[in-house]
Design an enzyme around this catalytic site. Structure first.
Site, mmCIF file in Angstrom:
data_model
loop_
_atom_site.group_PDB
_atom_site.id
_atom_site.type_symbol
_atom_site.label_atom_id
_atom_site.label_comp_id
_atom_site.label_asym_id
_atom_site.label_seq_id
_atom_site.Cartn_x
_atom_site.Cartn_y
_atom_site.Cartn_z
ATOM 1 N N ASP A 194 -4.846 -3.321 8.149
ATOM 2 C CA ASP A 194 -3.843 -3.922 8.832
ATOM 3 C C ASP A 194 -4.397 -5.106 10.274
ATOM 4 O O ASP A 194 -3.927 -5.737 10.434
ATOM 5 C CB ASP A 194 -3.447 -3.116 10.624
ATOM 6 C CG ASP A 194 -3.040 -1.442 10.179
ATOM 7 O OD1 ASP A 194 -2.221 -1.701 9.360
ATOM 8 O OD2 ASP A 194 -3.575 -0.747 10.845
ATOM 9 N N ASP A 196 -4.629 -0.160 12.915
ATOM 10 C CA ASP A 196 -5.750 0.688 13.214
ATOM 11 C C ASP A 196 -6.975 0.504 12.590
ATOM 12 O O ASP A 196 -7.974 0.831 13.234
ATOM 13 C CB ASP A 196 -5.730 2.257 14.351
ATOM 14 C CG ASP A 196 -5.097 2.976 12.488
ATOM 15 O OD1 ASP A 196 -5.031 2.395 12.463
ATOM 16 O OD2 ASP A 196 -6.018 4.056 12.692
ATOM 17 N N ASP A 245 1.710 0.375 12.256
ATOM 18 C CA ASP A 245 1.272 1.500 11.174
ATOM 19 C C ASP A 245 2.038 2.919 11.779
ATOM 20 O O ASP A 245 2.258 3.227 13.302
ATOM 21 C CB ASP A 245 0.077 1.227 11.217
ATOM 22 C CG ASP A 245 -0.686 1.579 10.531
ATOM 23 O OD1 ASP A 245 0.042 1.798 9.079
ATOM 24 O OD2 ASP A 245 -1.748 2.105 10.532
#
Length: 347
Positions: free
Chosen positions: A235, A231, A75
């Site tokens: 996700d 995080d 990410d």
């Protein structure tokens, strides 16, 4: 098998009156302790050493999968970047509407908007639209805030009333870390412009923008031996589905729950260290098992009297006991060596 070998030895040495001596030596020298300690001692050392350096291993899967990682989906916001966002907005009205809705979430974008605006109207019936943003009512009128092609779009009903642009600082160690990680794929929900900027600066060849949680999940499931590094809530599904889920520092609770490794120390190099620890731990476990099995393969025949026809040597029980203790000690010392070898290669 050891008990059977002890009985066979007793039968073989019966005529010499050494049955008891040889059988006891065989039973004593065999070391199930070393084989039993081989894996858990290494895991204990890896877990404690990792925690000391900001790497929380949540189970054996973190070691098994971490040692096999070939692809990494990562990410952007809060992972590659600092997560301390700076914003540009069209008007105070746009900012206040966005703040009213974002006050109902803890996303880094929300933190940045609320840091800029502390005086905003109340929003009710606020709902999260996964992978896009938020919607709710302000003074009875439906407003929404979420991702657009040029930034964060703020809408009143179906009408676009303004754009909030987001800027984020790339982590200092990100460029070096990316070079050390295998086949990195950047998967972000942010705009094409922002994702392209980060990918070019870090020389990431495969960068995907405007990714929804479902698209991130599909990407992870299409790859083998894949780790997902993230995080946020967006996700969580990908973290849970990946062979190895890694939640970075300051991640959301859902991301932590869905992951196999939690990084409590800032910086992407901690991710590199986590994979290195997994690989070194697996090697250490294999070394322990090799020693434990090799020891038994060599020691048991000696205890059975294999050397007696050659040089008249018959292993006494006290020597067998000492050898058994040394085998366990060797496994423990080799496991402790893992701490030294890992810390020597820390980034």
């Amino acid at each position: 098998l050891v008990v059977l070998l002890a009985i066979i030895s007793a039968v073989i040495w019966y005529s010499d009156g050494l049955s008891a001596k040889v059988a006891v030596s065989v039973l004593v020298i065999a070391c199930p302790c070393a084989m039993g300690l081989a894996t858990p001692i290494s895991l204990f050392v890896a877990t404690s050493t990792g925690a000391k350096h900001g790497i929380l291993l949540k189970g054996h899967k973190a070691i098994e999968s971490g040692a096999n990682v070939e692809n990494i989906v990562i990410d952007k916001t809060g992972t590659i970047t600092e997560g301390r966002l700076q914003i540009e907005y069209d008007s105070e009205e746009v900012l206040k509407i966005a703040a009213a809705l974002e006050a109902h979430t803890s996303h880094p974008i929300a933190v940045a908007i609320l840091r800029e605006c502390s005086d905003y109207p109340d929003a009710t019936e606020v709902e999260t639209i996964p992978g896009w943003g938020l919607t709710g009512k302000i003074e009875g009128i439906i407003h929404s805030v979420g991702k657009g092609d040029n930034g964060i779009e703020v809408k009143r009903g179906d009408d676009l009333i303004g754009i909030i642009k987001i800027h984020d600082q790339i982590r200092d160690d990100a460029k070096d870390a990316i070079k050390l990680l295998p086949n990195v794929i950047l998967s972000s929900g942010d705009s094409e412009e922002e994702v392209k900027r980060v990918a070019e600066e870090l020389n990431i060849q495969d960068a995907r923008h405007s990714q929804t949680p479902t698209e991130k999940l599909d990407l992870v499931e299409s790859l083998e031996n894949v780790a997902m590094v993230g995080d946020g809530i967006n996700d969580a599904a990908a973290l849970a589905s990946a062979d190895l889920g890694i939640a970075v520092a300051m991640s959301t609770g859902l991301a932590d729950i869905s992951s196999d490794i939690i990084l409590t120390k800032d910086g992407l190099m901690t991710c590199v260290n986590a994979l290195n620890l997994a690989k070194r731990t697996r090697v250490n476990i294999r070394q322990n098992l090799f020693w434990a099995f090799s020891y038994n393969v060599i020691a048991i025949p000696i205890a059975m009297g294999a050397l007696y026809p050659i040089n008249g040597f018959l292993l006494p029980a006290w020597a067998a006991a000492a050898a058994m203790a040394m085998s366990s000690l060797t496994v423990v010392l080799n496991s402790l060596r893992l701490k030294w070898s890992f810390e020597k290669t820390l980034f």
